[in-house]
Design a protein around this motif. Structure first.
Motif, PDB file in Angstrom:
ATOM      1  N   UNK A  95       0.831  -1.208   0.000  1.00 53.21           N
ATOM      2  CA  UNK A  95       0.000   0.000   0.000  1.00 53.21           C
ATOM      3  C   UNK A  95       0.864   1.256   0.000  1.00 53.21           C
ATOM      4  N   UNK A  96       0.446   2.286  -0.751  1.00 52.99           N
ATOM      5  CA  UNK A  96       1.157   3.568  -0.685  1.00 52.99           C
ATOM      6  C   UNK A  96       0.784   4.302   0.601  1.00 52.99           C
ATOM      7  N   UNK A  97       1.684   4.319   1.564  1.00 51.66           N
ATOM      8  CA  UNK A  97       1.367   4.845   2.886  1.00 51.66           C
ATOM      9  C   UNK A  97       1.881   6.266   3.078  1.00 51.66           C
ATOM     10  N   UNK A  98       3.154   6.502   2.827  1.00 45.13           N
ATOM     11  CA  UNK A  98       3.779   7.777   3.167  1.00 45.13           C
ATOM     12  C   UNK A  98       3.516   8.816   2.085  1.00 45.13           C
ATOM     13  N   UNK A  99       2.743   9.840   2.416  1.00 47.59           N
ATOM     14  CA  UNK A  99       2.383  10.940   1.515  1.00 47.59           C
ATOM     15  C   UNK A  99       1.774  10.434   0.200  1.00 47.59           C
ATOM     16  N   UNK A 100       0.980   9.392   0.290  1.00 49.21           N
ATOM     17  CA  UNK A 100       0.278   8.865  -0.877  1.00 49.21           C
ATOM     18  C   UNK A 100       1.174   8.180  -1.885  1.00 49.21           C
ATOM     19  N   UNK A 101       2.347   7.756  -1.482  1.00 47.98           N
ATOM     20  CA  UNK A 101       3.267   7.101  -2.408  1.00 47.98           C
ATOM     21  C   UNK A 101       4.114   6.068  -1.684  1.00 47.98           C
ATOM     22  N   UNK A 102       5.139   5.621  -2.384  1.00 45.52           N
ATOM     23  CA  UNK A 102       6.026   4.594  -1.849  1.00 45.52           C
ATOM     24  C   UNK A 102       7.392   5.156  -1.466  1.00 45.52           C
ATOM     25  N   UNK A 103       7.482   6.452  -1.245  1.00 43.54           N
ATOM     26  CA  UNK A 103       8.755   7.073  -0.885  1.00 43.54           C
ATOM     27  C   UNK A 103       9.222   6.579   0.473  1.00 43.54           C
ATOM     28  N   UNK A 104      10.531   6.674   0.760  1.00 47.48           N
ATOM     29  CA  UNK A 104      10.995   6.274   2.092  1.00 47.48           C
ATOM     30  C   UNK A 104      10.462   7.233   3.150  1.00 47.48           C
ATOM     31  N   UNK A 105       9.983   6.718   4.276  1.00 47.07           N
ATOM     32  CA  UNK A 105       9.369   7.587   5.282  1.00 47.07           C
ATOM     33  C   UNK A 105      10.375   8.321   6.166  1.00 47.07           C
ATOM     34  N   UNK A 106      11.657   8.021   6.035  1.00 55.34           N
ATOM     35  CA  UNK A 106      12.636   8.670   6.893  1.00 55.34           C
ATOM     36  C   UNK A 106      13.273   9.858   6.186  1.00 55.34           C
ATOM     37  N   UNK A 107      13.958  10.654   6.970  1.00 51.98           N
ATOM     38  CA  UNK A 107      14.570  11.891   6.498  1.00 51.98           C
ATOM     39  C   UNK A 107      15.763  11.569   5.610  1.00 51.98           C
ATOM     40  N   UNK A 108      15.654  11.865   4.327  1.00 52.48           N
ATOM     41  CA  UNK A 108      16.734  11.600   3.375  1.00 52.48           C
ATOM     42  C   UNK A 108      17.370  12.933   3.007  1.00 52.48           C
TER      43      UNK A 108
END
Length: 139
Positions: A95-108
């Motif tokens: 599921x796309x969870x973070x901000x409606x997508x599959x981006x990494x949820x941590x600070x990059x």
């Protein structure tokens, strides 16, 4: 009659050439469910590499004594964060969870400040030839 057909063909081709500029990848196209799953497996398998990598970073800047104590504390914290994000992304990879997508949820923020933030995948320990930032040369 032939002139009308040729002119209409030229008109259709001219209008069709404007549609070419609109074919692009959507903004979140580089991240998908398979990249999220591979990122989670990598975080679970190689998240422990944060401990020796943190030793290398601190030892280069502050020396071995500071690196020994910082490796135990900060390296363990960074490993726990990696493992936590690995479990979270493994459970939620379909599921796309973070901000409606599959981006990494941590600070990059590894392109601008390599000390803080996390890279998308766990770092390699030792010689790295594929780093995305330039290193300074000291004489």
């Amino acid at each position: 009659m032939k002139n009308k057909i040729i002119l209409s063909l030229i008109g259709v081709l001219a209008l069709g050439s404007f549609a070419y500029a609109d074919i692009q990848a959507p903004p979140k196209a580089q991240w998908n469910w398979s990249r999220k799953l591979s990122r989670s497996v990598a975080n679970l398998a190689y998240g422990v590499s944060e401990i020796p990598l943190h030793w290398q970073k601190v030892e280069r800047v502050d020396g071995a004594n500071a690196a020994a104590s910082s490796m135990v504390i900060e390296g363990t914290v960074r490993t726990a964060v990696r493992l936590g994000y690995g479990v979270f992304e493994f459970v939620t990879f379909p599921a796309p969870v973070y901000k409606g997508g599959y981006r990494p949820p941590y600070y990059v923020n590894d392109r601008f400040d390599t000390w803080y933030g996390y890279q998308e995948f766990p770092p390699q320990v030792g010689f790295m030839s594929q780093t995305r930032y330039s290193r300074g040369q000291s004489w």
